[in-house]
Design a protein around this motif. Sequence first.
Motif, PDB file in Angstrom:
ATOM      1  N   MET A  23     -33.916  29.978-107.126  1.00  0.00           N
ATOM      2  CA  MET A  23     -35.184  30.697-107.172  1.00  0.00           C
ATOM      3  C   MET A  23     -36.153  30.026-106.204  1.00  0.00           C
ATOM      4  SD  MET A  23     -35.674  31.496-111.200  1.00  0.00           S
ATOM      5  CE  MET A  23     -34.251  31.875-112.195  1.00  0.00           C
ATOM      6  N   GLY A  24     -37.192  30.751-105.851  1.00  0.00           N
ATOM      7  CA  GLY A  24     -38.147  30.224-104.892  1.00  0.00           C
ATOM      8  C   GLY A  24     -39.542  30.081-105.460  1.00  0.00           C
ATOM      9  N   ASP A  25     -39.998  28.834-105.559  1.00  0.00           N
ATOM     10  CA  ASP A  25     -41.383  28.548-105.925  1.00  0.00           C
ATOM     11  C   ASP A  25     -41.779  29.115-107.284  1.00  0.00           C
ATOM     12  OD1 ASP A  25     -42.215  27.116-103.496  1.00  0.00           O
ATOM     13  OD2 ASP A  25     -41.891  29.041-102.506  1.00  0.00           O
ATOM     14  N   VAL A  26     -40.850  29.104-108.224  1.00  0.00           N
ATOM     15  CA  VAL A  26     -41.160  29.560-109.578  1.00  0.00           C
ATOM     16  C   VAL A  26     -41.746  28.370-110.335  1.00  0.00           C
ATOM     17  CG1 VAL A  26     -40.203  30.428-111.738  1.00  0.00           C
ATOM     18  CG2 VAL A  26     -39.401  31.350-109.546  1.00  0.00           C
ATOM     19  N   ALA A  27     -43.005  28.493-110.699  1.00  0.00           N
ATOM     20  CA  ALA A  27     -43.711  27.439-111.423  1.00  0.00           C
ATOM     21  C   ALA A  27     -43.506  27.622-112.927  1.00  0.00           C
ATOM     22  CB  ALA A  27     -45.206  27.499-111.093  1.00  0.00           C
ATOM     23  N   PRO A  28     -43.691  26.571-113.721  1.00  0.00           N
ATOM     24  CA  PRO A  28     -43.527  26.704-115.177  1.00  0.00           C
ATOM     25  C   PRO A  28     -44.298  27.874-115.790  1.00  0.00           C
ATOM     26  CG  PRO A  28     -43.638  24.397-114.611  1.00  0.00           C
ATOM     27  CD  PRO A  28     -43.928  25.172-113.336  1.00  0.00           C
ATOM     28  N   ALA A  29     -45.482  28.160-115.289  1.00  0.00           N
ATOM     29  CA  ALA A  29     -46.265  29.281-115.823  1.00  0.00           C
ATOM     30  C   ALA A  29     -45.597  30.627-115.562  1.00  0.00           C
ATOM     31  CB  ALA A  29     -47.671  29.276-115.210  1.00  0.00           C
ATOM     32  N   MET A  30     -44.584  30.628-114.715  1.00  0.00           N
ATOM     33  CA  MET A  30     -43.898  31.867-114.346  1.00  0.00           C
ATOM     34  C   MET A  30     -42.532  32.012-115.015  1.00  0.00           C
ATOM     35  SD  MET A  30     -44.785  31.368-110.318  1.00  0.00           S
ATOM     36  CE  MET A  30     -43.833  32.737-109.702  1.00  0.00           C
ATOM     37  N   PHE A  31     -42.086  31.031-115.775  1.00  0.00           N
ATOM     38  CA  PHE A  31     -40.736  31.036-116.341  1.00  0.00           C
ATOM     39  C   PHE A  31     -40.427  32.291-117.149  1.00  0.00           C
ATOM     40  CE2 PHE A  31     -40.221  26.091-116.592  1.00  0.00           C
ATOM     41  CZ  PHE A  31     -40.134  26.029-115.204  1.00  0.00           C
ATOM     42  N   ASP A  32     -41.409  32.827-117.860  1.00  0.00           N
ATOM     43  CA  ASP A  32     -41.175  33.998-118.713  1.00  0.00           C
ATOM     44  C   ASP A  32     -40.831  35.251-117.926  1.00  0.00           C
ATOM     45  OD1 ASP A  32     -41.606  32.479-120.949  1.00  0.00           O
ATOM     46  OD2 ASP A  32     -43.646  33.191-121.289  1.00  0.00           O
ATOM     47  N   GLY A  33     -41.004  35.220-116.605  1.00  0.00           N
ATOM     48  CA  GLY A  33     -40.618  36.368-115.783  1.00  0.00           C
ATOM     49  C   GLY A  33     -39.129  36.371-115.484  1.00  0.00           C
ATOM     50  N   PRO A  34     -38.637  35.445-114.669  1.00  0.00           N
ATOM     51  CA  PRO A  34     -37.232  35.517-114.248  1.00  0.00           C
ATOM     52  C   PRO A  34     -36.204  35.009-115.252  1.00  0.00           C
ATOM     53  CG  PRO A  34     -38.350  33.699-113.139  1.00  0.00           C
ATOM     54  CD  PRO A  34     -39.394  34.461-113.901  1.00  0.00           C
ATOM     55  N   LEU A  35     -36.524  34.007-116.040  1.00  0.00           N
ATOM     56  CA  LEU A  35     -35.500  33.407-116.897  1.00  0.00           C
ATOM     57  C   LEU A  35     -34.937  34.359-117.954  1.00  0.00           C
ATOM     58  CD1 LEU A  35     -36.712  29.723-117.217  1.00  0.00           C
ATOM     59  CD2 LEU A  35     -34.848  30.632-115.826  1.00  0.00           C
ATOM     60  N   PRO A  36     -35.748  35.119-118.681  1.00  0.00           N
ATOM     61  CA  PRO A  36     -35.162  36.064-119.647  1.00  0.00           C
ATOM     62  C   PRO A  36     -34.288  37.129-118.971  1.00  0.00           C
ATOM     63  CG  PRO A  36     -37.477  35.699-120.147  1.00  0.00           C
ATOM     64  CD  PRO A  36     -37.206  35.055-118.806  1.00  0.00           C
ATOM     65  N   ILE A  37     -34.681  37.556-117.788  1.00  0.00           N
ATOM     66  CA  ILE A  37     -33.885  38.546-117.055  1.00  0.00           C
ATOM     67  C   ILE A  37     -32.525  37.955-116.704  1.00  0.00           C
ATOM     68  CG2 ILE A  37     -33.711  39.829-114.872  1.00  0.00           C
ATOM     69  CD1 ILE A  37     -36.856  40.035-115.045  1.00  0.00           C
ATOM     70  N   LEU A  38     -32.531  36.735-116.191  1.00  0.00           N
ATOM     71  CA  LEU A  38     -31.279  36.079-115.823  1.00  0.00           C
ATOM     72  C   LEU A  38     -30.403  35.849-117.049  1.00  0.00           C
ATOM     73  CD1 LEU A  38     -29.435  34.742-113.758  1.00  0.00           C
ATOM     74  CD2 LEU A  38     -30.758  32.627-114.097  1.00  0.00           C
ATOM     75  N   GLN A  39     -30.982  35.347-118.121  1.00  0.00           N
ATOM     76  CA  GLN A  39     -30.203  35.073-119.335  1.00  0.00           C
ATOM     77  C   GLN A  39     -29.596  36.363-119.902  1.00  0.00           C
ATOM     78  OE1 GLN A  39     -29.293  32.121-120.024  1.00  0.00           O
ATOM     79  NE2 GLN A  39     -30.724  31.113-118.658  1.00  0.00           N
ATOM     80  N   ALA A  40     -30.361  37.437-119.907  1.00  0.00           N
ATOM     81  CA  ALA A  40     -29.840  38.726-120.398  1.00  0.00           C
ATOM     82  C   ALA A  40     -28.706  39.223-119.505  1.00  0.00           C
ATOM     83  CB  ALA A  40     -30.960  39.760-120.467  1.00  0.00           C
ATOM     84  N   ALA A  41     -28.867  39.074-118.191  1.00  0.00           N
ATOM     85  CA  ALA A  41     -27.827  39.513-117.255  1.00  0.00           C
ATOM     86  C   ALA A  41     -26.559  38.686-117.424  1.00  0.00           C
ATOM     87  CB  ALA A  41     -28.343  39.435-115.820  1.00  0.00           C
ATOM     88  N   LEU A  42     -26.698  37.380-117.616  1.00  0.00           N
ATOM     89  CA  LEU A  42     -25.522  36.539-117.855  1.00  0.00           C
ATOM     90  C   LEU A  42     -24.825  36.963-119.148  1.00  0.00           C
ATOM     91  CD1 LEU A  42     -26.965  33.069-116.789  1.00  0.00           C
ATOM     92  CD2 LEU A  42     -25.098  34.322-115.652  1.00  0.00           C
ATOM     93  N   GLN A  43     -25.595  37.276-120.162  1.00  0.00           N
ATOM     94  CA  GLN A  43     -25.041  37.744-121.439  1.00  0.00           C
ATOM     95  C   GLN A  43     -24.279  39.057-121.225  1.00  0.00           C
ATOM     96  OE1 GLN A  43     -25.554  35.903-124.329  1.00  0.00           O
ATOM     97  NE2 GLN A  43     -24.144  37.253-125.385  1.00  0.00           N
ATOM     98  N   GLU A  44     -24.903  39.994-120.522  1.00  0.00           N
ATOM     99  CA  GLU A  44     -24.271  41.287-120.262  1.00  0.00           C
ATOM    100  C   GLU A  44     -22.972  41.140-119.468  1.00  0.00           C
ATOM    101  OE1 GLU A  44     -27.257  43.587-118.244  1.00  0.00           O
ATOM    102  OE2 GLU A  44     -28.593  43.536-119.991  1.00  0.00           O
ATOM    103  N   GLN A  45     -22.915  40.156-118.586  1.00  0.00           N
ATOM    104  CA  GLN A  45     -21.728  39.920-117.760  1.00  0.00           C
ATOM    105  C   GLN A  45     -20.685  39.066-118.488  1.00  0.00           C
ATOM    106  OE1 GLN A  45     -20.998  41.128-114.720  1.00  0.00           O
ATOM    107  NE2 GLN A  45     -22.900  42.299-114.656  1.00  0.00           N
ATOM    108  N   GLY A  46     -20.982  38.658-119.700  1.00  0.00           N
ATOM    109  CA  GLY A  46     -20.065  37.809-120.447  1.00  0.00           C
ATOM    110  C   GLY A  46     -19.980  36.398-119.897  1.00  0.00           C
ATOM    111  N   ARG A  47     -21.059  35.957-119.264  1.00  0.00           N
ATOM    112  CA  ARG A  47     -21.064  34.654-118.611  1.00  0.00           C
ATOM    113  C   ARG A  47     -22.065  33.682-119.226  1.00  0.00           C
ATOM    114  NH1 ARG A  47     -21.520  34.973-112.363  1.00  0.00           N
ATOM    115  NH2 ARG A  47     -20.615  32.919-112.626  1.00  0.00           N
TER     116      ARG A  47
END
Length: 185
Positions: A23-47
């Motif tokens: 990721m690029g320049d994601v600050a702690p205040a921004m974690f709630d944006g990309p991290l849930p999306i990534l975690q859900a996508a990994l779950q959907e992919q069985g990964r």
Amino acid sequence: IYAGATGPKMLRMSAGVADGVMMGDVAPAMFDGPLPILQAALQEQGRADENFCISNFLAWHVKEDREASLWEARRELLIRGWLGPEWVEPFLSPEDAKFVLDNKWAFLNAFRKKSGDIEGVPEHMVSALVEGLCCAGGLDDLDKHIEKLGKYADAGFTEVALRIHDDPADSIKMIGERVLPELRA
């Protein structure tokens, strides 16, 4: 293979085909944006249980000379997510965020001139963006930056890539002698 991914579509794609994301320049205040999306996508992919690497590119401007550090950080602000809304709004009031988004040319001009003077943009806005998007300041600021780096590990990041700018040998030495020992403790 790492995918350079911060936005939703790229994160979802990365979960299906890559070994990790940078990721690029994601600050702690921004974690709630990309991290849930990534975690859900990994779950959907069985990964979700795989060793999927999550990295972030973070600007490191800390120097013995605090003012030189802040000058450098201000000069480089434009390239922190190109100051898109996701990189501005967490750190400014809605009115100030709109002002910055409407005045990106001032940041581009500073970057092109290699100047830490962001003409026409109030200092409180520039300072808030530096504080939120970078690790900058003097040696007295190291503790807060070490704490910031710890937030990445706590959130599930497996690594952080520190982007050093001027005086790279000094920065590498500082990181090796003063930061890494604290992170390993």
